[in-house]
Design an enzyme around this catalytic site. Structure first.
Site, PDB file in Angstrom:
ATOM      1  N   LYS A 246       3.174  -6.729  -0.696  1.00 46.74           N
ATOM      2  CA  LYS A 246       3.851  -8.174  -0.623  1.00 46.74           C
ATOM      3  C   LYS A 246       3.053  -9.285  -1.061  1.00 46.74           C
ATOM      4  O   LYS A 246       1.906  -9.323  -0.771  1.00 46.74           O
ATOM      5  CB  LYS A 246       4.025  -8.116   0.953  1.00 46.74           C
ATOM      6  CG  LYS A 246       5.263  -9.138   1.420  1.00 46.74           C
ATOM      7  CD  LYS A 246       5.731  -8.874   2.686  1.00 46.74           C
ATOM      8  CE  LYS A 246       6.685  -9.743   3.416  1.00 46.74           C
ATOM      9  NZ  LYS A 246       6.746  -9.705   4.658  1.00 46.74           N
TER      10      LYS A 246
HETATM   11  O1  G3P Z   1       8.572 -11.318   7.180  1.00 45.30           O
HETATM   12  C1  G3P Z   1       8.687 -12.424   7.244  1.00 45.30           C
HETATM   13  C2  G3P Z   1       9.513 -12.989   8.308  1.00 45.30           C
HETATM   14  O2  G3P Z   1       9.713 -12.131   9.253  1.00 45.30           O
HETATM   15  C3  G3P Z   1       9.053 -14.165   8.904  1.00 45.30           C
HETATM   16  O3  G3P Z   1       9.867 -14.580  10.322  1.00 45.30           O
HETATM   17  O4  G3P Z   1      10.524 -15.212  12.323  1.00 45.30           O
HETATM   18  O5  G3P Z   1       8.365 -15.743  11.321  1.00 45.30           O
HETATM   19  O6  G3P Z   1      10.407 -16.796  10.390  1.00 45.30           O
HETATM   20  P1  G3P Z   1       9.770 -15.673  10.994  1.00 45.30           P
END
Ligand code: G3P
Length: 217
Positions: free
Chosen positions: A88
Site C-alpha cells: 500500500k
Molecule cells: O483503509 C483506510 C481507511 O480505512 C480509512 O478509514 O475510517 O480512518 O477514514 P477511516
C-alpha cells in the site's frame, strides 16, 4: 464486489472469515498502532498472521516511507512476507513513481489516500492493482464519497484501466450498498459495517413470529 475487512485485529478478521464472505484485508499505520503492533519484526509477524487467517485473500500492507528509494526498499520487504501481500503506497509524487517501479517488477500495489478522480487516473496509469478512494473522509468534508466511486468507475470503464476500485473509509452498511450500486470492485469495511448488512427489523419480527408459530406445529 469483493469484501475486504479494514482492520489489523486478528479476532475481527477471523470473525469475518468465519462468516464465509471475506476476500481480503486492508490495514494502515493507524489500524496497526491500534493493535499495539510496534517495531519492524512485530509488524512483519503480524502481517504473516493476517495472511494465514485470510487463506489466499489479498492483504494490503502500507509503507511508512515517503521517498522513492525507501518506499521501494520497504515495499520489497513487505512483498516478501507472503505472496498475498499487496504493497500500500500513498498518493504522492514518489509514491506514483514507486507504484510504476513495483508494477514493472511484479509487485502488486494499492494506491491509498485517494480523494479525487485525477489521483485515481494517475494510480491506474502507474499500474496500481487497487486504488483506494476514502469515501467516509470525503463525506466528512461535505463532498459525496460515493459520487467519486461512480466517477472513477466511469473513467476506468471508458479508458479500459484494469486497476480495481477499492472503496475505503466505509462508515456504514449503506456505504457498502451504494458502492456496490455504482461499480466498486471491492469494499473494505469495518466489521460493524459488514454485520450491519444483516440487519432489518422485519427479519427479526418475522423470525420471532415463525418460531412462535412453530411451537404450534
Ligand atoms: O483503509 C483506510 C481507511 O480505512 C480509512 O478509514 O475510517 O480512518 O477514514 P477511516
Amino acid at each position: 464486489m469483493k469484501f475486504f475487512i479494514d482492520t489489523a485485529n486478528l479476532a475481527q478478521i477471523q470473525e469475518a472469515h468465519d462468516l464465509g464472505i471475506l476476500d481480503g484485508v486492508t490495514t494502515n499505520p493507524s489500524l496497526m498502532a491500534k493493535e499495539g503492533i510496534k517495531g519492524e519484526a512485530a509488524i512483519m509477524k503480524h502481517y504473516e498472521a493476517i495472511c494465514e487467517v485470510v487463506e489466499g485473500g489479498d492483504v494490503s500492507a502500507e509503507v511508512l516511507s515517503t521517498d522513492f528509494a525507501n518506499i521501494v526498499e520497504e515495499g520489497k520487504k513487505l512483498a516478501a512476507i507472503h505472496p498475498n501481500i499487496v504493497v500500500k503506497v500513498p498518493m504522492i509524487k514518489d509514491g506514483v513513481k514507486a507504484i510504476k517501479w513495483f508494477t514493472e517488477n511484479g509487485i502488486r500495489t494499492n494506491c491509498t489516500l485517494v480523494f479525487s478522480a485525477g489521483q485515481a487516473i494517475l494510480a491506474a496509469k502507474a499500474g496500481a492493482a487497487y486504488v483506494s478512494p476514502f469515501i467516509g473522509r470525503i463525506d466528512d468534508s461535505s463532498w459525496d464519497g460515493v459520487e467519486l466511486i461512480a466517477q472513477i468507475a466511469q473513467i476506468y470503464s471508458v479508458q479500459g484501466f484494469k486497476t480495481e476500485i477499492l472503496a475505503a473509509s466505509i462508515r456504514n452498511a449503506l456505504h457498502i450498498v451504494k458502492c456496490a450500486e455504482v461499480g466498486a470492485d471491492v469494499c473494505t469495511c469495518p466489521l460493524d459495517s459488514i454485520l450491519g448488512l444483516l440487519k432489518h427489523p422485519l427479519t427479526d419480527i418475522g423470525l420471532a413470529k415463525f418460531l412462535e408459530d412453530a411451537k404450534k406445529m
